[in-house]
Design a protein around this motif. Structure first.
Motif, PDB file in Angstrom:
ATOM      1  N   GLY A 208       0.821  -1.211   0.000  1.00  0.00           N
ATOM      2  CA  GLY A 208       0.000   0.000   0.000  1.00  0.00           C
ATOM      3  C   GLY A 208       0.850   1.254   0.000  1.00  0.00           C
ATOM      4  N   LEU A 212       2.269   1.745  -4.614  1.00  0.00           N
ATOM      5  CA  LEU A 212       1.434   1.577  -5.811  1.00  0.00           C
ATOM      6  C   LEU A 212       1.769   2.639  -6.855  1.00  0.00           C
ATOM      7  CD1 LEU A 212      -0.823   0.017  -7.174  1.00  0.00           C
ATOM      8  CD2 LEU A 212      -2.467   1.495  -5.995  1.00  0.00           C
ATOM      9  N   GLY A 230      -2.759  -5.267   2.650  1.00  0.00           N
ATOM     10  CA  GLY A 230      -2.238  -3.920   2.792  1.00  0.00           C
ATOM     11  C   GLY A 230      -1.905  -3.627   4.227  1.00  0.00           C
ATOM     12  N   LEU A 233      -2.928   1.585   5.305  1.00  0.00           N
ATOM     13  CA  LEU A 233      -4.351   1.573   4.975  1.00  0.00           C
ATOM     14  C   LEU A 233      -4.700   2.252   3.663  1.00  0.00           C
ATOM     15  CD1 LEU A 233      -6.045   2.079   8.437  1.00  0.00           C
ATOM     16  CD2 LEU A 233      -6.006   0.039   7.015  1.00  0.00           C
ATOM     17  N   ASP A 234      -3.995   3.343   3.350  1.00  0.00           N
ATOM     18  CA  ASP A 234      -4.366   4.112   2.179  1.00  0.00           C
ATOM     19  C   ASP A 234      -3.307   3.988   1.103  1.00  0.00           C
ATOM     20  OD1 ASP A 234      -6.788   5.237   3.094  1.00  0.00           O
ATOM     21  OD2 ASP A 234      -5.625   6.570   4.378  1.00  0.00           O
ATOM     22  N   SER A 235      -3.734   4.234  -0.115  1.00  0.00           N
ATOM     23  CA  SER A 235      -2.802   4.228  -1.221  1.00  0.00           C
ATOM     24  C   SER A 235      -3.124   5.405  -2.121  1.00  0.00           C
ATOM     25  CB  SER A 235      -2.910   2.921  -1.992  1.00  0.00           C
ATOM     26  OG  SER A 235      -1.753   2.735  -2.761  1.00  0.00           O
ATOM     27  N   THR A 236      -2.079   6.070  -2.610  1.00  0.00           N
ATOM     28  CA  THR A 236      -2.266   7.216  -3.489  1.00  0.00           C
ATOM     29  C   THR A 236      -1.450   6.995  -4.749  1.00  0.00           C
ATOM     30  OG1 THR A 236      -2.597   8.714  -1.650  1.00  0.00           O
ATOM     31  CG2 THR A 236      -1.946   9.712  -3.716  1.00  0.00           C
ATOM     32  N   PHE A 237      -2.034   7.305  -5.876  1.00  0.00           N
ATOM     33  CA  PHE A 237      -1.275   7.161  -7.122  1.00  0.00           C
ATOM     34  C   PHE A 237      -1.784   8.147  -8.154  1.00  0.00           C
ATOM     35  CE2 PHE A 237      -4.443   4.976  -9.728  1.00  0.00           C
ATOM     36  CZ  PHE A 237      -5.312   4.512  -8.764  1.00  0.00           C
ATOM     37  N   ARG A 238      -0.918   8.426  -9.147  1.00  0.00           N
ATOM     38  CA  ARG A 238      -1.332   9.254 -10.273  1.00  0.00           C
ATOM     39  C   ARG A 238      -2.174   8.392 -11.208  1.00  0.00           C
ATOM     40  NH1 ARG A 238       2.816  11.000 -13.786  1.00  0.00           N
ATOM     41  NH2 ARG A 238       1.169  12.204 -14.779  1.00  0.00           N
ATOM     42  N   ILE A 239      -3.317   8.933 -11.625  1.00  0.00           N
ATOM     43  CA  ILE A 239      -4.246   8.208 -12.481  1.00  0.00           C
ATOM     44  C   ILE A 239      -3.685   8.025 -13.890  1.00  0.00           C
ATOM     45  CG2 ILE A 239      -6.440   8.535 -13.722  1.00  0.00           C
ATOM     46  CD1 ILE A 239      -7.185   7.643 -11.116  1.00  0.00           C
ATOM     47  N   LEU A 242      -2.239   4.748 -15.294  1.00  0.00           N
ATOM     48  CA  LEU A 242      -3.226   3.663 -15.232  1.00  0.00           C
ATOM     49  C   LEU A 242      -4.032   3.576 -16.522  1.00  0.00           C
ATOM     50  CD1 LEU A 242      -4.575   1.576 -13.134  1.00  0.00           C
ATOM     51  CD2 LEU A 242      -6.425   3.243 -13.129  1.00  0.00           C
ATOM     52  N   ILE A 249      -5.152  -2.978 -11.776  1.00  0.00           N
ATOM     53  CA  ILE A 249      -4.864  -3.221 -10.362  1.00  0.00           C
ATOM     54  C   ILE A 249      -5.891  -4.255  -9.913  1.00  0.00           C
ATOM     55  CG2 ILE A 249      -4.697  -2.221  -8.044  1.00  0.00           C
ATOM     56  CD1 ILE A 249      -4.302   0.525  -9.430  1.00  0.00           C
TER      57      ILE A 249
ATOM     58  N   LEU B 233      -5.455  14.692 -10.909  1.00  0.00           N
ATOM     59  CA  LEU B 233      -4.252  13.902 -11.190  1.00  0.00           C
ATOM     60  C   LEU B 233      -4.055  12.721 -10.261  1.00  0.00           C
ATOM     61  CD1 LEU B 233      -1.663  16.632 -12.152  1.00  0.00           C
ATOM     62  CD2 LEU B 233      -2.727  14.919 -13.617  1.00  0.00           C
ATOM     63  N   SER B 235      -5.215   9.958  -7.060  1.00  0.00           N
ATOM     64  CA  SER B 235      -6.349   9.258  -6.497  1.00  0.00           C
ATOM     65  C   SER B 235      -5.892   8.560  -5.229  1.00  0.00           C
ATOM     66  CB  SER B 235      -6.888   8.242  -7.499  1.00  0.00           C
ATOM     67  OG  SER B 235      -8.190   7.868  -7.150  1.00  0.00           O
TER      68      SER B 235
END
Lengths: 306, 306
Positions: A208, A212, A230, A233-239, A242, A249, B233, B235
């Protein structure tokens, strides 16, 4: 440890005399109250190997009532060791269909290391990840049970494996299991920049956080990330990568009966030995849990049952 | 507007007399410098319908050199209108294979509204989303071209459709196109709580931000989110529902030739009419771009070419 009644099998059930069990992160989470559906008192333990009443050496599939849909478990699904009494005992009762012949090349201790982590890794790498020979797999944070099985299975399937860890000792052990490229992320938050953009076909991860986002940038177009857990708890990524690179994912937990059989077939065919970090006797169970909580192990921690 | 040379087709190419074109968000991003690979001067425009030299009424597939892999475009892939001159002109030259018969039930203006958004929506809903009759699809932020096609295609395929918008006018128009449930998120950041947990099988989205985290919580086990773009941008989402519920997040862009044919087949079979918000004459092209930039439209903005 305490004495309990020897459990009596119901219809379609069988009793296994457990000779070895193994730990999973799940067992630690349950002792910390961090798991859905905790119901006490309960005998923990999802992984076990031993003998049936008629003397067959067996290994137990801990996935109960998966159901008929190969894509996802049923609402009735549960995992051996909570809420149903598990393998940290001399006897465990399980559905007859959950008992499989122990791979002949494995000791009972090695066989006990297989079930939950092997099943999870097999489904992540093969069923959900669709890994093909010649592809490159990235396994961040090598050391846990699932990650070491993912490495073993990927190498058996003819893939190239890249692993990361904060520990040079773990990376050395991963190399001994066949890892082709090892990266120590400890000193370097930009460890993913050591990889060429597009070099990786599949990532199998449970970390996580920002992992990602980092791995999405090194996947080839059409690549995929399989997430089986995980710890953050949280996951952040650029869209953007993807959708622009048609990435997937894919979430996964445990596996179906077909996955368990597939895992055993792969282990038998390639005579794969699980990575076992350490074997504890039953009366040292609390030391084993303490070691699990430290996350210092490489591979599985096994318990022998007297 | 300016006069340019009439383009000459090369081998395996054909020239189309464009009668109608349509706008995509891409065209606006390019005018704002927010797109990869901008190369000026260039005639924009991905969507077009018109006539071939031999008098056939045609619609143009704007996806160039997708390649042989149905899963992902080739490194050579590009989109009509940048870097190759596009449809905002009287004549456009495209590969012969990119020209398809106009659906008989559509006007040239309606046909011009189909290509890029219809292709993207078809691949998102059908090829990547694998939508089945009787399933429930959630389409956040209805109004854009892809989202309105996703609604039209989902209803044609026998699905139940839930749409959201900040505009009651757009929700009313979505209802007229078949939306079963409409949610105005404008006043309510917790709009997703209006949905039952597990009520949704598939989400088709391009909004990014916290939408992903919200929709993961309402997907049924084994459900999927298809993301075809991202206006924000980054998420962020909680990892837990992803692996525990065996969810997929699938990225997609444009579509293959098979997707384009599949989209036209669906449009022909169900005599689907694209949602056209407004038709501008060519000399009002800058008004059309200004309207696009406001995101106030419902469906496609079309340009007629004199």
């Amino acid at each position: 440890m305490e004495e309990v009644e020897t459990p009596i099998p119901g219809a379609d059930e069988t009793r296994v005399r457990v000779r070895a069990a193994a730990f999973n992160r799940r067992d630690v989470f349950i002792t910390q109250g961090l798991y859905p559906g905790i119901d006490l008192p309960r005998t923990l333990g999802s992984d076990g190997a031993g003998e049936t009443e008629d003397g067959r050496a067996v290994v137990i599939d801990p996935m109960l009532e998966w159901g008929d849909d190969p894509r996802v478990w049923s609402p009735q699904a549960s995992i051996l060791g909570m809420p149903r009494d598990g393998t940290f005992a001399q006897y465990v009762v399980v559905p007859r269909d959950n008992v499989y012949a122990k791979p002949a090349h494995l000791t009972l201790e090695e066989a006990a290391a297989l079930p939950l982590a092997g099943l999870t890794a097999y489904r992540a790498v093969v069923t959900r990840g669709d890994l093909r020979a010649g592809e490159t797999i990235l396994i961040p944070g090598i050391g846990g049970g699932v990650q070491t099985f993912a490495l073993l299975f990927a190498k058996a399937l003819g893939a190239r494996a890249i692993v990361t860890s904060g520990s040079d000792v773990k990376l050395e052990r991963a190399r001994a299991l066949g890892a082709d490229v090892t990266i120590n992320y400890g000193a370097n938050p930009d460890w993913h920049k050591a990889l060429k953009r597009g070099e990786v076909d599949i990532v199998v991860d449970s970390s996580g956080g920002d992992t990602l986002g980092k791995v999405l940038g090194v996947l080839r177009p059409g690549g995929r990330v399989v997430i089986y857990g995980g710890t953050r708890l949280d996951s952040t990524f650029r869209i953007f990568p993807l959708f622009w690179n048609h990435l997937d994912i894919r979430g996964t937990s445990m596996g179906s009966p077909a996955d368990f059989r597939g895992m055993l077939d792969l282990v038998n065919l390639h005579e794969i030995h699980p990575a076992v970090d350490r074997v504890y006797a039953m009366d040292a169970v609390n030391d084993a849990i303490a070691q699990m909580a430290q996350s210092e192990q490489f591979g599985k921690i096994v318990l022998t049952i007297p």
